[in-house]
Design a protein around this motif. Structure first.
Motif, mmCIF file in Angstrom:
data_model
loop_
_atom_site.group_PDB
_atom_site.id
_atom_site.type_symbol
_atom_site.label_atom_id
_atom_site.label_comp_id
_atom_site.label_asym_id
_atom_site.label_seq_id
_atom_site.Cartn_x
_atom_site.Cartn_y
_atom_site.Cartn_z
ATOM 1 N N GLU A 106 0.797 -1.394 0.160
ATOM 2 C CA GLU A 106 -0.179 0.087 -0.109
ATOM 3 C C GLU A 106 0.757 1.148 0.013
ATOM 4 N N LEU A 107 2.113 1.320 0.842
ATOM 5 C CA LEU A 107 2.829 2.342 0.681
ATOM 6 C C LEU A 107 3.682 2.565 -0.509
ATOM 7 N N ALA A 108 3.878 1.476 -1.134
ATOM 8 C CA ALA A 108 4.545 1.498 -2.470
ATOM 9 C C ALA A 108 3.625 2.073 -3.594
ATOM 10 N N GLU A 109 2.367 1.831 -3.217
ATOM 11 C CA GLU A 109 1.248 2.385 -4.575
ATOM 12 C C GLU A 109 1.129 3.902 -4.001
ATOM 13 N N LEU A 110 1.077 4.391 -2.853
ATOM 14 C CA LEU A 110 0.772 5.715 -2.438
ATOM 15 C C LEU A 110 1.981 6.314 -2.856
ATOM 16 N N ALA A 111 3.220 5.825 -2.770
ATOM 17 C CA ALA A 111 4.323 6.602 -3.245
ATOM 18 C C ALA A 111 4.423 6.601 -4.675
ATOM 19 N N GLY A 112 4.019 5.912 -5.334
ATOM 20 C CA GLY A 112 3.789 5.710 -7.111
ATOM 21 C C GLY A 112 2.744 6.904 -7.307
ATOM 22 N N LEU A 113 1.783 6.987 -6.701
ATOM 23 C CA LEU A 113 0.675 7.878 -7.008
ATOM 24 C C LEU A 113 1.272 9.464 -6.704
ATOM 25 N N HIS A 114 1.954 9.477 -5.707
ATOM 26 C CA HIS A 114 2.533 10.873 -5.005
ATOM 27 C C HIS A 114 3.642 11.174 -6.188
#
Length: 134
Positions: A106-114
């Motif tokens: 989930e953190l990796a996905e959020l970092a990608g979106l950011h």
């Protein structure tokens, strides 16, 4: 009778051992030069030139000049690897098996979106805090 006495065999093994130790030390110095973020590019080039042109003197001078900090940097790298490994184990152990995704995913996905500009800094920090709380 042998043409190669025991003392000669011992000295040959000693020289071979010293030769292997020399290369280990040389490679450790080269690695330390490139891993040190405190050295500028010119300083790294200078040390490498010195070590390549006069290898024995270059390594000896490097160990005298930077030997203590060389050990400290090695300890810091080992501690950083240990912290990263422990954090990874904690994240893997804390992941929720029923959802099929871990906090790390989930953190990796959020970092990608950011990184792609789909989330503002405030939205990213709020979402990251929410993931880390669960």
């Amino acid at each position: 009778m042998s043409d190669y006495p025991l003392l000669s065999a011992f000295l040959t093994m000693l020289w071979f051992f010293l030769w292997v130790m020399w290369f280990m030390l040389l490679f450790r110095v080269v690695r330390d030069v490139f891993d040190d973020d405190g050295l500028s590019g010119w300083a790294k080039a200078g040390w490498m030139l010195f070590v390549c042109v006069l290898p024995f003197a270059g390594v000896l001078v490097y160990l005298i000049a930077r030997g203590r900090s060389m050990g400290e940097r090695a300890v810091r790298r080992a501690e950083a690897r240990e912290r990263a490994f422990r954090a990874y184990v904690r994240e893997a152990a804390a992941s929720a098996p029923e959802t099929g995704t871990s906090s790390a995913d989930e953190l990796a996905e959020l970092a990608g979106l950011h990184d792609h500009g789909h989330l503002t800094d405030a939205e990213y920090e709020a979402a990251k805090a929410k993931v880390l709380v669960h």
